[in-house]
Design an enzyme around this catalytic site. Structure first.
Site, PDB file in Angstrom:
ATOM      1  N   GLU A   1      24.853  44.198  38.435  1.00 49.32           N
ATOM      2  CA  GLU A   1      25.975  43.263  38.590  1.00 49.32           C
ATOM      3  C   GLU A   1      27.294  44.009  38.811  1.00 49.32           C
ATOM      4  O   GLU A   1      28.297  43.741  38.152  1.00 49.32           O
ATOM      5  CB  GLU A   1      26.065  42.329  37.385  1.00 49.32           C
ATOM      6  CG  GLU A   1      24.824  41.468  37.226  1.00 49.32           C
ATOM      7  CD  GLU A   1      24.927  40.395  36.164  1.00 49.32           C
ATOM      8  OE1 GLU A   1      25.638  40.611  35.170  1.00 49.32           O
ATOM      9  OE2 GLU A   1      24.301  39.336  36.349  1.00 49.32           O
TER      10      GLU A   1
ATOM     11  N   ASP B   1      16.886  35.799  33.133  1.00 51.03           N
ATOM     12  CA  ASP B   1      18.131  35.933  32.366  1.00 51.03           C
ATOM     13  C   ASP B   1      18.274  34.854  31.305  1.00 51.03           C
ATOM     14  O   ASP B   1      19.018  33.894  31.510  1.00 51.03           O
ATOM     15  CB  ASP B   1      19.322  35.879  33.333  1.00 51.03           C
ATOM     16  CG  ASP B   1      20.616  36.311  32.657  1.00 51.03           C
ATOM     17  OD1 ASP B   1      20.542  36.854  31.549  1.00 51.03           O
ATOM     18  OD2 ASP B   1      21.686  36.100  33.247  1.00 51.03           O
TER      19      ASP B   1
ATOM     20  N   GLU C   1      24.335  30.968  26.341  1.00 51.00           N
ATOM     21  CA  GLU C   1      24.852  30.944  27.708  1.00 51.00           C
ATOM     22  C   GLU C   1      24.204  29.848  28.550  1.00 51.00           C
ATOM     23  O   GLU C   1      24.888  29.159  29.308  1.00 51.00           O
ATOM     24  CB  GLU C   1      24.615  32.316  28.359  1.00 51.00           C
ATOM     25  CG  GLU C   1      25.039  32.364  29.813  1.00 51.00           C
ATOM     26  CD  GLU C   1      24.874  33.744  30.443  1.00 51.00           C
ATOM     27  OE1 GLU C   1      24.526  34.700  29.728  1.00 51.00           O
ATOM     28  OE2 GLU C   1      25.105  33.859  31.659  1.00 51.00           O
TER      29      GLU C   1
HETATM   30  C1  GCV Z   1      27.487  40.747  30.399  1.00 51.71           C
HETATM   31  C2  GCV Z   1      24.171  37.487  32.851  1.00 51.71           C
HETATM   32  C3  GCV Z   1      25.482  36.945  32.373  1.00 51.71           C
HETATM   33  C4  GCV Z   1      26.569  37.993  32.459  1.00 51.71           C
HETATM   34  C5  GCV Z   1      26.125  39.202  31.628  1.00 51.71           C
HETATM   35  C6  GCV Z   1      24.802  39.704  32.195  1.00 51.71           C
HETATM   36  C7  GCV Z   1      24.243  40.880  31.428  1.00 51.71           C
HETATM   37  O1  GCV Z   1      24.216  37.724  34.207  1.00 51.71           O
HETATM   38  O2  GCV Z   1      25.815  35.819  33.114  1.00 51.71           O
HETATM   39  O3  GCV Z   1      27.758  37.440  31.962  1.00 51.71           O
HETATM   40  O4  GCV Z   1      27.082  40.213  31.650  1.00 51.71           O
HETATM   41  O5  GCV Z   1      23.859  38.668  32.142  1.00 51.71           O
HETATM   42  O6  GCV Z   1      23.365  40.647  30.615  1.00 51.71           O
HETATM   43  O7  GCV Z   1      24.665  41.990  31.648  1.00 51.71           O
END
Ligand code: GCV
Length: 718
Positions: A274, A347, A375
C-alpha cells in the site's frame, strides 16, 4: 402461629418475586473497564513503582478472601512455568501466587482476582497452573503522530506526543495495567504506515517515558518503522538493506533505542505494501529487509515482526499474493524474525478462510495478526464480539504437518525447533472515556488478551468472564446478554457479507454497503470481488475455471474448497461464481438464500434491542442508554445493508425479494446517492484522475444525514 407461618411464606414469596427488582447500579462512563465490579477493601498505594509492589498492592486493595495471599518469586526456577506463567496454590487459609519472575506473579495476582470476580475460586485445596501459549502477546496501534488513528473509532490516539515527555497522562498507567490484567505484554505504539519521525531523538525521548511507565506491568514497547527512514531522517541517499551505510544506520539507531529503553521489544514493519517503501524498491527480498533489521536487534534480544500483508493492483487475485511472495522465502528468515500474517488472505473481512500461508511456510516463524478495531464490522457503531471470528481461524486445520496442524498449533511453534512465538491484534483503543467507542467493544480488547494467553478458551467462557466483571453476574442478565454476544459475529456476517461475499463495503471509510462502487484500482473495487452479473455472483477461485487460489491450501482443504458441493456454504461465494438459481443444501435458490440470510441478520439485530431492554435493571443508566442507542442504529444499518446489496444484485438476478422478507424501504437510486456523496465514481482499473479529491479515511460524521431514515419493522414501538 398458623397465621404467622402463612405471613412468613407470603412475605418470602413476595420477596422472591420482587427479587427481580435489583438495585440500579450507579452510572459509569465505562472507563474502569473490566475492573468495574472490583470493590476496594483498602486505599493502600504501592510502596514503589515496581512489579512486586504493584502486585502486592492489587491484592491489598482488592482481595476480599479471608485466606492470606503470599506472593512468591521462586528461588528455584520451575521450567514448566517459563518466564510468564504462574501457579496459584490454594491450601487451607493460604493462597500462594508463585512464578519464576515478578511479572509472572503479577499475572498470577490478576488471575486470582479474576477468579474472585467471576465466582470461580476453588472451594478446597487446589493448584491452578497457567502458562501463556505465545511468548509475545502484542498490540498494534495504528496511531499517527498527529494523534489521528488509522481505522480508529474511539477518539484520538492515547499518546499525547505534544505533551510528552514532560507531561504524563494517568491513562498511560491505566492502559498498562489493563493490558497486564489480561496478559498483553508487547505494544507497537505507532501506525504501520509509519512516520520515520518516531525514530528521531526527540520522539525517542517521549517513547522512553511511555516505556518506563509500561515496564513494571511487563509491557514491552515496539516501534513500527518506515523502511525508508535512512533516507527520511538519516541523510542517506538510499535505504537499500544491503548497503553498508544503511546497515550501519539501523545498527546505530537500534543501539540508540536500547540505550534509552533496555527492554525494547523490536520493530514492526509494513514494507512494499500500500505505497510503503521496502526492500523490493532496491531489488531485494522481504527476507533481505527483515534479516538486516534482525541482525541489528539480535545483540539485544529484540525481534522483528515483518508483515505479510502485501498485494499489488495488477494481480488477478489479491487473495493469493501473500503466499506467492512469501512461500519462496521460507527458510530464509533469521531466527528472530516473525512473519506476521493476517487471519484471512484479503483484509479482516467479517468472514474469510484462513490465509493459506499458515500452511505453506514450515521453516518460518509465523504469527497471526487479527484486527480488534472493527474496520469492516461496523466500526464502533455496531456491537460485534470478535472472539468467535479469531477462534474460527485459530482452530482451522492447515494440515501442513498432518491432521491437527491448526493455525493455533502452527503459530504457537508446536512444529518448529525455534520456540519463538507471537500474536498481534490491531487495537480498538482511543482517548474516548470508555476507551473503545462502544461500551460492548471493550470485550474485544479483553478477549484478545485472554486468547493470546490461552487460545483454547471458548468464546462463551471469555464472554462470561467479561460480563461478570464489567456488568453483572446475575443469571437473568448474564445468559441472554452472553447469548447475544456469542451470536453477534455471525449476525454481522448475515447482514453485511453473507455466504462468502467480501469487500463489498463502501470504499475508503469501509463503513456501510457499496457493492456498486468502482475504483481506479480494480482490487479496491467491490465489483472485482463479487463479480455479480446475469450469470450469478461470487469470485471463482477454483483451479478448474478460476484464479486457482484453492490450490494454495493443503489437502483435504484444497479439494473441499475446489468442489462446489463440498465447499462450506458460508464461504461459497468466496471460492465460487454461482448462478442465482443454484440450489443450496436446504433446497432454496442462492437468491432466496441470500435474501433470507440478510433477513435473519436484520431480525437478530432487532432482537438485540429487546434483549438489551430486558437487561436494563442490571445496567447503570448511562451505559444502558449508550448501548441501546447504538443497537437501534445497528439494526437500521442492517436494513440499509440488505436494501443496498439485494436491490443492487437484483438488477442482475431479476428475482423478487420473497414475500416473507421485509420489503425494501428505499430505492437503489436513493441508496446509491449516499455513495455518490461519499466517493466520486471512477472508471474501474483506470488511473486516479489528476486532481481527483483524496477521500477522507474516516466516515464523515454526516453519513447518517445522507442516509434516508429507516424504521425497524420488527420494533414498531421505536
Ligand atoms: C494500516 C487495510 C486498511 C489500512 C491498513 C492496512 C494494513 O488496507 O484499510 O488502513 O493500513 O490494511 O493492514 O496495513
Amino acid at each position: 402461629m398458623k397465621l404467622f407461618k402463612s405471613f412468613v411464606i407470603i412475605s418470602a414469596l413476595i420477596l422472591a418475586v420482587s427479587g427481580c427488582k435489583v438495585e440500579k447500579p450507579a452510572d459509569t462512563d465505562g472507563h474502569d473497564l473490566w475492573f468495574h465490579n472490583l470493590e476496594k477493601v483498602s486505599d493502600a498505594t504501592p510502596a514503589a513503582y515496581t512489579t512486586e509492589a504493584i502486585a502486592r498492592n492489587e491484592i491489598d486493595c482488592y482481595w476480599k478472601g479471608s485466606a492470606a495471599v503470599e506472593i512468591k518469586v521462586l528461588d528455584k526456577q520451575d521450567e514448566a512455568l517459563g518466564r510468564d506463567g504462574y501457579r496459584l496454590v490454594f491450601s487451607g487459609k493460604k493462597v500462594s501466587v508463585e512464578a519464576n519472575t515478578a511479572i509472572g506473579t503479577l499475572y498470577g495476582v490478576y488471575g486470582l482476582l479474576r477468579l474472585q470476580q467471576t465466582d470461580a475460586l476453588p472451594k478446597g485445596s487446589k493448584t491452578i497452573t497457567e502458562v501463556p501459549a505465545y511468548e509475545y502477546r502484542a498490540f498494534n496501534h495504528w496511531d499517527n503522530l498527529n494523534r489521528s488513528v488509522e481505522r480508529g473509532y474511539a477518539g484520538k490516539s492515547l499518546w499525547n506526543w505534544d505533551e510528552l515527555p514532560d507531561k504524563v497522562s494517568p491513562v498511560y498507567q491505566e492502559y498498562a495495567r489493563a493490558n497486564a490484567s489480561v496478559g498483553i505484554n508487547a505494544t507497537a505504539i505507532n501506525n504501520v504506515n509509519a512516520n520515520a519521525q518516531i525514530l528521531t531523538p526527540e520522539y525517542l525521548q517521549k517513547v522512553k517515558v511511555l516505556a518506563d511507565i509500561f515496564r513494571p506491568y511487563g509491557l514491552k514497547v515496539f516501534l513500527s518503522l518506515n523502511f525508508a527512514a535512512p533516507k527520511h531522517i538519516g541523510g542517506l541517499d538510499t535505504s537499500d538493506p544491503l548497503d553498508p551505510k544503511v546497515v550501519q544506520f539501523w545498527k546505530d539507531k537500534t543501539a540508540e533505542i536500547y540505550a534509552l529503553i533496555p527492554d525494547f521489544g523490536g520493530y514492526l514493519v509494513k514494507a512494499n505494501s500500500e505505497g510503503q517503501s521496502g526492500p523490493q524498491d532496491y531489488g531485494r527480498t522481504h527476507a533481505d529487509g527483515a534479516n538486516m533489521l534482525a541482525d541489528a536487534l539480535a545483540p539485544y534480544g529484540g525481534v522483528v515482526f515483518w508483515r505479510a500483508f502485501v498485494y499489488d493492483a495488477q494481480a488477478e487475485d489479491r487473495a493469493m499474493q501473500a503466499s506467492d511472495e512469501f512461500v519462496p522465502l521460507d527458510g530464509q528468515f533469521r531466527d528472530n524474525v516473525l512473519v506476521q500474517v493476517k487471519n484471512g488472505p484479503i483484509d479482516f473481512q467479517p468472514r474469510e478462510p484462513i490465509s493459506p500461508l499458515f500452511g505453506q511456510a514450515p521453516k518460518t516463524n509465523l504469527m497471526l495478526e487479527v484486527q480488534i478495531t472493527q474496520e469492516y464490522l461496523g466500526h464502533s457503531k455496531h456491537m460485534v464480539y470478535l472472539h468467535p471470528l479469531w477462534k474460527e481461524c485459530l482452530d482451522t486445520d492447515t494440515y501442513e504437518f498432518g491432521k491437527g496442524s491448526t493455525v493455533a498449533a502452527v503459530t504457537e511453534g508446536k512444529f518448529r525447533d525455534n520456540k519463538l512465538s507471537a500474536i498481534s491484534g490491531v487495537t480498538n483503543i482511543g482517548d474516548d472515556a470508555n476507551w473503545c467507542g462502544h461500551q460492548m467493544a471493550q470485550i474485544n480488547w479483553y478477549a484478545y488478551g485472554r486468547m493470546a494467553w490461552n487460545p483454547d478458551l471458548s468464546s462463551d467462557e471469555i464472554a462470561d468472564e467479561w460480563l461478570r466483571q464489567t456488568f453483572s453476574s446475575d443469571p437473568k442478565f448474564l445468559k441472554p446478554v452472553k447469548d447475544m454476544l456469542n451470536r453477534s459475529r455471525e449476525v454481522n456476517v448475515s447482514y453485511e457479507m453473507p455466504l462468502g461475499l467480501h469487500h463489498i463495503m463502501a470504499s475508503n471509510a469501509h463503513f456501510g454497503p457499496g457493492p456498486w462502487e468502482t475504483s481506479y484500482r480494480k482490487d479496491w473495487s467491490p465489483q472485482f470481488y463479487h463479480k455479480a452479473g446475469p450469470d450469478g455472483v461470487g469470485f471463482d477461485r477454483t483451479v478448474a475455471t478460476g484464479s486457482g487460489a484453492t490450490a494454495q491450501y493443503n489437502e483435504p482443504l484444497a479439494s473441499t474448497y475446489e468442489n462446489i458441493d463440498t465447499c462450506p456454504e458460508n464461504l461459497l461465494l468466496w471460492f465460487h461464481h454461482v448462478p442465482w438459481d443454484y440450489r443450496m443444501k436446504d433446497g432454496k435458490t442462492l437468491w432466496d438464500e441470500l435474501c433470507y440470510t440478510y433477513q435473519s441478520g436484520i431480525e437478530d439485530a432487532e432482537e438485540y434491542i429487546k434483549i438489551w431492554e430486558k437487561a436494563e435493571p442490571y445496567v447503570d443508566n448511562q451505559r444502558y442508554q449508550e448501548v441501546r442507542t447504538k443497537l437501534i442504529r445497528q439494526a437500521k444499518d442492517a436494513m440499509w445493508w440488505r436494501d443496498a446489496v439485494i436491490l443492487y444484485f437484483q438488477t442482475f438476478s431479476n428475482m423478487p425479494i420473497p414475500d416473507d422478507c421485509y420489503p425494501a424501504q428505499h430505492t437503489l437510486e436513493e441508496l446509491q446517492q449516499v455513495g455518490v456523496f461519499r466517493r466520486p465514481q471512477m472508471p474501474q482499473g483506470g488511473a486516479r484522475p489528476q486532481g481527483a479529491p483524496q477521500m477522507p479515511r474516516q466516515p464523515r460524521p454526516e453519513i447518517y444525514d445522507m442516509l434516508p431514515d429507516y424504521t425497524l419493522p420488527g420494533m414498531p414501538e421505536l
